[in-house]
Design a protein around this motif. Sequence first.
Motif, PDB file in Angstrom:
ATOM      1  N   HIS A   1      34.129  10.790  -4.171  1.00 48.54           N
ATOM      2  CA  HIS A   1      33.417  12.052  -3.978  1.00 48.54           C
ATOM      3  C   HIS A   1      32.292  11.870  -2.966  1.00 48.54           C
ATOM      4  O   HIS A   1      32.103  12.686  -2.065  1.00 48.54           O
TER       5      HIS A   1
ATOM      6  N   THR B   1      33.700  11.387   0.735  1.00 48.66           N
ATOM      7  CA  THR B   1      34.514  12.409   1.387  1.00 48.66           C
ATOM      8  C   THR B   1      33.838  13.766   1.475  1.00 48.66           C
ATOM      9  O   THR B   1      34.406  14.689   2.037  1.00 48.66           O
ATOM     10  N   ILE B   2      32.672  13.938   0.893  1.00 47.07           N
ATOM     11  CA  ILE B   2      31.967  15.218   0.973  1.00 47.07           C
ATOM     12  C   ILE B   2      30.686  15.029   1.773  1.00 47.07           C
ATOM     13  O   ILE B   2      29.866  14.172   1.463  1.00 47.07           O
ATOM     14  N   TRP B   3      30.542  15.840   2.813  1.00 53.38           N
ATOM     15  CA  TRP B   3      29.396  15.707   3.718  1.00 53.38           C
ATOM     16  C   TRP B   3      28.681  17.044   3.851  1.00 53.38           C
ATOM     17  O   TRP B   3      29.317  18.097   3.864  1.00 53.38           O
TER      18      TRP B   3
ATOM     19  N   LEU C   1      34.319  23.642   1.537  1.00 54.01           N
ATOM     20  CA  LEU C   1      34.674  23.565   0.117  1.00 54.01           C
ATOM     21  C   LEU C   1      34.317  24.822  -0.664  1.00 54.01           C
ATOM     22  O   LEU C   1      34.982  25.153  -1.644  1.00 54.01           O
TER      23      LEU C   1
ATOM     24  N   THR D   1      34.682  18.621   3.687  1.00 50.23           N
ATOM     25  CA  THR D   1      35.536  17.482   3.405  1.00 50.23           C
ATOM     26  C   THR D   1      36.544  17.331   4.539  1.00 50.23           C
ATOM     27  O   THR D   1      36.609  18.167   5.433  1.00 50.23           O
ATOM     28  N   ASN D   2      37.324  16.264   4.477  1.00 60.36           N
ATOM     29  CA  ASN D   2      38.357  15.994   5.496  1.00 60.36           C
ATOM     30  C   ASN D   2      37.792  16.016   6.919  1.00 60.36           C
ATOM     31  O   ASN D   2      38.347  16.670   7.800  1.00 60.36           O
TER      32      ASN D   2
END
Length: 267
Positions: free
Chosen positions: A94, A97-99, A136, A148-149
Amino acid sequence: MKAFKKRGALTHFQILSEISKQDPHLKQKDLAQKLGITIQAVSENIKTLIELGYITSKDGRSPYKITQKGIDKVKRDAISLRKYSDSVLETMNHYKTIWPAIAGEDLKKDQIVGLYMKDGILYAHHKEENATGIVLEDTEKDSDVALTNLTGLIDMTVGEATVINLPTIKEGGTNVADMNLIKDVYENGTKSGAKIDKIAVAGTISRVVANKLDLNVDIEFAAPQATANAARKGLNVLALCVGDMTKSFVRELESEKIKYNIIDGRK
């Protein structure tokens, strides 16, 4: 992870796990080598495990056999360890991958957005950029948005640092500082002619100079590190420092491969 809170619990788990492999030739020195502990420590732990009924042994020597009670304990502890590991991995995934970014406009969940840097801060908007991310949650303009991604490269030019070395108080401080020179450097920008984005000060004399020239100070604590970090994010920094403090700036800037120019601020 309650199962491993007691002192020696993890070592007990490791020893039981090795004994459960039913190797009849397993010796205490083998356990010591595998676990990275002394033979004496292995002997003391095995004695405890025998007393607790987790293993059996003739005269405390190999071959060692794990009891059903020991098997049940290993299973419980293994499940506890797996749950703990799974929770750590979930947290790390988590985290990685989450910014966060600032929404340049209203954004909708699952939209693919372009990412860009402005004043050293990451922004997201609908326009196409070399770097992209997926939104998100629905986010309003100017709010923080979770992405993400992340893929691609964010277009960003590394900034420059201009370091002005000021005289110490023993050398006369602001009385012998070239205020006109400092003002001109600020107004004319970096050596390449780019405008100054941030002002950093290190030392009391630097703060006084900034006050007298009515310069807005952006960086004052851990200034060498913050200056290099700001330049790495594309900002041009004018750093005022006193005496040998210049050396700290040089070390940080060279470490981050930031272009810099040192100017003597004395009259």
